[in-house]
Design an enzyme around this catalytic site. Structure first.
Site, PDB file in Angstrom:
ATOM      1  N   CYS A   2       0.854  -1.185   0.000  1.00  0.00           N
ATOM      2  CA  CYS A   2       0.000   0.000   0.000  1.00  0.00           C
ATOM      3  C   CYS A   2       0.890   1.235   0.000  1.00  0.00           C
ATOM      4  O   CYS A   2       2.107   1.127   0.089  1.00  0.00           O
ATOM      5  CB  CYS A   2      -0.859   0.020   1.253  1.00  0.00           C
ATOM      6  SG  CYS A   2      -1.787  -1.511   1.502  1.00  0.00           S
ATOM      7  N   ARG A  27       1.082   1.909  -6.054  1.00  0.00           N
ATOM      8  CA  ARG A  27       1.259   0.876  -5.029  1.00  0.00           C
ATOM      9  C   ARG A  27      -0.051   0.167  -4.684  1.00  0.00           C
ATOM     10  O   ARG A  27      -0.057  -0.783  -3.899  1.00  0.00           O
ATOM     11  CB  ARG A  27       1.840   1.491  -3.751  1.00  0.00           C
ATOM     12  CG  ARG A  27       3.168   2.178  -3.965  1.00  0.00           C
ATOM     13  CD  ARG A  27       3.668   2.796  -2.682  1.00  0.00           C
ATOM     14  NE  ARG A  27       3.982   1.806  -1.678  1.00  0.00           N
ATOM     15  CZ  ARG A  27       5.115   1.121  -1.606  1.00  0.00           C
ATOM     16  NH1 ARG A  27       6.060   1.340  -2.486  1.00  0.00           N
ATOM     17  NH2 ARG A  27       5.313   0.243  -0.653  1.00  0.00           N
ATOM     18  N   TRP A  74      -3.751  -1.537  -1.220  1.00  0.00           N
ATOM     19  CA  TRP A  74      -3.729  -2.724  -2.065  1.00  0.00           C
ATOM     20  C   TRP A  74      -4.130  -3.849  -1.130  1.00  0.00           C
ATOM     21  O   TRP A  74      -3.371  -4.236  -0.245  1.00  0.00           O
ATOM     22  CB  TRP A  74      -2.334  -2.934  -2.640  1.00  0.00           C
ATOM     23  CG  TRP A  74      -2.305  -3.999  -3.665  1.00  0.00           C
ATOM     24  CD1 TRP A  74      -2.832  -3.943  -4.911  1.00  0.00           C
ATOM     25  CD2 TRP A  74      -1.717  -5.294  -3.551  1.00  0.00           C
ATOM     26  NE1 TRP A  74      -2.613  -5.119  -5.567  1.00  0.00           N
ATOM     27  CE2 TRP A  74      -1.929  -5.962  -4.764  1.00  0.00           C
ATOM     28  CE3 TRP A  74      -1.040  -5.954  -2.523  1.00  0.00           C
ATOM     29  CZ2 TRP A  74      -1.489  -7.260  -4.986  1.00  0.00           C
ATOM     30  CZ3 TRP A  74      -0.601  -7.240  -2.747  1.00  0.00           C
ATOM     31  CH2 TRP A  74      -0.827  -7.879  -3.971  1.00  0.00           C
ATOM     32  N   GLY A 101       1.909  -3.400   4.840  1.00  0.00           N
ATOM     33  CA  GLY A 101       2.601  -4.624   5.278  1.00  0.00           C
ATOM     34  C   GLY A 101       1.582  -5.659   5.720  1.00  0.00           C
ATOM     35  O   GLY A 101       0.394  -5.541   5.407  1.00  0.00           O
ATOM     36  N   GLU A 482       9.851 -19.591 -20.200  1.00  0.00           N
ATOM     37  CA  GLU A 482       9.598 -18.253 -19.662  1.00  0.00           C
ATOM     38  C   GLU A 482      10.672 -17.261 -20.135  1.00  0.00           C
ATOM     39  O   GLU A 482      10.360 -16.127 -20.512  1.00  0.00           O
ATOM     40  CB  GLU A 482       9.535 -18.324 -18.123  1.00  0.00           C
ATOM     41  CG  GLU A 482       9.379 -16.996 -17.410  1.00  0.00           C
ATOM     42  CD  GLU A 482       8.172 -16.170 -17.831  1.00  0.00           C
ATOM     43  OE1 GLU A 482       7.310 -16.669 -18.569  1.00  0.00           O
ATOM     44  OE2 GLU A 482       8.117 -14.985 -17.442  1.00  0.00           O
ATOM     45  N   LYS A 604      -1.719  -5.345 -20.236  1.00  0.00           N
ATOM     46  CA  LYS A 604      -1.440  -6.000 -18.956  1.00  0.00           C
ATOM     47  C   LYS A 604      -2.531  -6.984 -18.578  1.00  0.00           C
ATOM     48  O   LYS A 604      -2.266  -8.057 -18.074  1.00  0.00           O
ATOM     49  CB  LYS A 604      -1.273  -4.931 -17.875  1.00  0.00           C
ATOM     50  CG  LYS A 604      -0.840  -5.460 -16.517  1.00  0.00           C
ATOM     51  CD  LYS A 604       0.584  -5.968 -16.566  1.00  0.00           C
ATOM     52  CE  LYS A 604       1.015  -6.679 -15.314  1.00  0.00           C
ATOM     53  NZ  LYS A 604       2.176  -7.557 -15.553  1.00  0.00           N
TER      54      LYS A 604
END
Ligand code: F6R
Length: 609
Positions: A2, A27, A74, A101, A482, A604
């Site tokens: 966040c 973020r 977030w 966190g 990948e 995206k």
């Protein structure tokens, strides 16, 4: 991941906080909120959705206050709604906290606080913090924060606002970033420098264990034992746009460098304290159903599918269940053999990929239990799956997936161990050994990133090539796929990945003088075989860059150049081996002048078939 901000000065706090949050929206943007002290009360304004929703709700209203904190979320613990938005308050509204966190022991703390009479409003881990402040406050915020951080496990950057101490902001950090901005008669706090640049370029970068105490005139930084730290002022030279990338030239490079942190966060709270087993509280498959699973199907698209290929190998090896890995756009139309005894794992960074979502629905229609592995809380796949294992990579901005992929790999190991534990297919000693090695991976990834420069030479020599090949066997083949996708999508070099033993069945015809071949050599058991394949391409005068595990140094006799990765459990090498491949793709794209973060023709989140 966040974004948090704090302001204490002589100007109106609210507009400064909102502007700061705008700079931190990269973020996360599940909700936004601010808290200020006004009329001897803490006033909270918060709203789910982007900052624009909060501004719309405020409709021009700005509280009158010169002290405040703010947050852009977030979501991790608790859905992205109004109640779970930060700042969070204690019972009496005397302490407001913003936090970035994960408080790992929040459930235990929450139960204890409830037993002490505290009333919780949200589902978040963060809310324990204001209640702990309320519980321990004896007239001094610094002492109280010191006491609170002794109680919490996990990661945090937090800022607290206390009604009884309106002329101080107290902040603490452990494993989540926090920066102090130094002004004249005013001071600032933020998760990242872009939020400060409009006001100051003089900063203190806080270290783990430090507490910052802000007044209008002064900033004092204390270490974990309360001693004053003599902080050096860090003068920011970057321009504003660059600062959003944390000083990196591109989001992709920033995200590659965030991988140690992303791995730590994804592991956090998922390993028993004694390291004996994984704990996946979010997976609630009844024991009986777990025993009846006779097949696992992993489905995803692109990079996430490549994580699934590693997952196939890992789950088969650890849990002894047959695993199919299938591209979601194929699975959805091929009437797959899936039934109530199948466990389907869908992997999606965004959680919104149309084909992955359709494959999930098809699996559910056929009665399978579905686990989603996703990076976005409350995304469509998260909502529709039976169980969700979140990857805590943080928002991924660059189109080319890096930190999300590495956490998807980690999730495959966690799920493999979880199934092995529940089905009794591994000895306790074997589980503990893999867990020990898993825990060392973040530091090992960090050490690879520190030595990234060797790649640049290879890039200089080969950036004008038209074709490149990636080869490997077993898990190395999955990583080769990948590596090849990363290179082609951002540098536009035509790249192909082959199972190393398969070259001679056709592809060898394309291997000519100076063609770059990237060979993955991390599997001891397959070492001799892969080396033979390297010799095959060397005989056709290809240039070979090997990515090999330390200890397999003999490979330097056959390859032109070798990039070494640290030793680890043989099954875990994909997490290390992919890092040089990401850097290779990145530097190739940069030297060819490509738009690294937004490659042509791609998006995206692919919400169309
Ligand atoms: C490549 C890349 C894509 C995605 C794919 C699936 O770097 O990012 O291949 O992996 O579009 O996206 P998600 O994981 O959001 O379902």
């Amino acid at each position: 991941m966040c974004g948090i901000v704090g302001y204490l000065g002589g100007r109106q706090a609210a507009p400064i906080l909102l502007e700061g949050l705008q700079k931190l929206e990269y973020r996360g943007y599940d909700s936004a909120g601010i808290a200020v002290i006004q009329n001897n009360a803490i006033e909270i304004l918060k709203k789910s959705g982007k900052l624009a929703q909060l501004r719309a709700q405020m409709n021009g209203y700005m509280p009158e206050s010169t002290a405040g904190i703010g947050h852009t979320r977030w979501a991790t613990h608790g859905r992205p709604n109004d109640v779970n938005a930060h700042p969070h308050l204690d019972c009496q509204g005397r302490f407001a906290v913003v936090h970035n966190g994960i408080i790992e022991n929040y459930l235990t703390l929450r139960e204890w606080l409830i037993s002490q009479g505290h009333v919780f409003r949200s589902e978040t881990d963060t809310e324990v913090l204001p209640h702990l402040l309320e519980e321990f406050y004896m007239g001094d915020m610094v002492e109280t924060i010191q006491r609170v951080i002794k109680k919490v496990d996990g990661s945090y950057a937090m800022v607290a606002l206390a009604l009884d101490e309106p002329n101080r902001l107290v902040a603490a950090r452990h494993d989540s970033p926090l920066v102090v901005g130094l002004g004249e008669g005013e001071n600032f706090l933020a998760s990242d420098i872009p939020a400060l640049l409009k006001h100051t370029r003089e900063t203190y970068i806080l270290e783990d264990g430090e507490i910052a105490v802000l007044t209008r005139q002064d900033v004092e930084v204390l270490d974990h034992s309360g001693r004053r730290v003599d902080k050096k002022v860090f003068h920011v030279k970057w321009e504003a746009a660059q600062a959003e990338k944390g000083g990196y030239d591109h989001f992709m490079l920033k995200e590659i460098h965030e991988q140690p942190r992303a791995l730590k966060d994804t592991l956090s709270g998922r390993i028993a304290q004694d390291g004996s087993r994984v704990i996946l509280n979010e997976i609630n498959i009844p024991q009986e159903q777990l025993q009846q699973i006779n097949k696992v199907v992993i489905t995803a698209c692109g990079t996430a599918f490549h994580a699934g290929l590693v997952g196939k190998n890992v789950i088969e090896t650890l849990a002894g269940i047959p695993v199919e890995a299938d591209i979601a756009s194929e699975l959805r139309y091929r009437n797959p053999l899936i039934d109530a005894n199948s466990l389907v794992i869908v992997i999606s960074q965004s959680g919104e990929t149309a084909d992955t979502l359709a494959a999930l629905r098809e699996a559910k229609r056929k009665g399978a239990r579905v686990i989603a592995v996703t990076n976005v809380v409350d995304s469509s796949v998260a909502r529709e799956a039976d169980d969700v294992l979140y990857t805590w990579a943080g928002p991924e901005i660059a189109v080319a997936s890096t930190k999300a992929y590495i956490t998807q790999l980690l999730s495959m190991y966690l799920l493999g161990l979880y199934l092995a534990q529940n089905r009794g297919t591994l000895k306790d000693r074997e589980i503990a050994q893999i867990i020990t090695d898993l825990r060392k991976l973040p530091d090992k990834v960090a050490s690879i990133l520190e030595n990234g420069t060797n790649i640049k030479e290879f890039v200089r020599e080969h950036c004008n090539c038209e074709n490149a090949f990636f080869i490997g066997r077993g898990l190395d083949y999955a990583v080769a796929m990948e590596g090849s996708l990363k290179l082609k999508e951002i540098s536009y070099i035509h790249a192909e990945a082959y199972a190393a033993g398969e070259l001679k069945h056709g592809t060898l015809a394309l291997i000519v003088k100076d063609v770059p071949v990237v060979a993955l050599v991390t599997q001891q058991a397959l070492y001799d075989k892969t080396v033979s394949n390297i010799k095959e391409v060397k005989a056709r005068e290809a240039t070979v860059l090997a990515v090999a595990t330390r200890g397999l140094e003999e490979v330097s006799k056959v390859a032109d150049e070798v990039l070494y990765i640290p030793r680890t459990h043989q099954m875990l090498t994909p997490i290390l081996a992919v890092v040089p491949l990401q850097l290779l793709a990145y530097y190739m794209a940069v030297s060819r002048g490509c738009d690294v973060d937004q490659p042509r023709n791609l998006a995206k989140s692919v919400t169309v078939e």
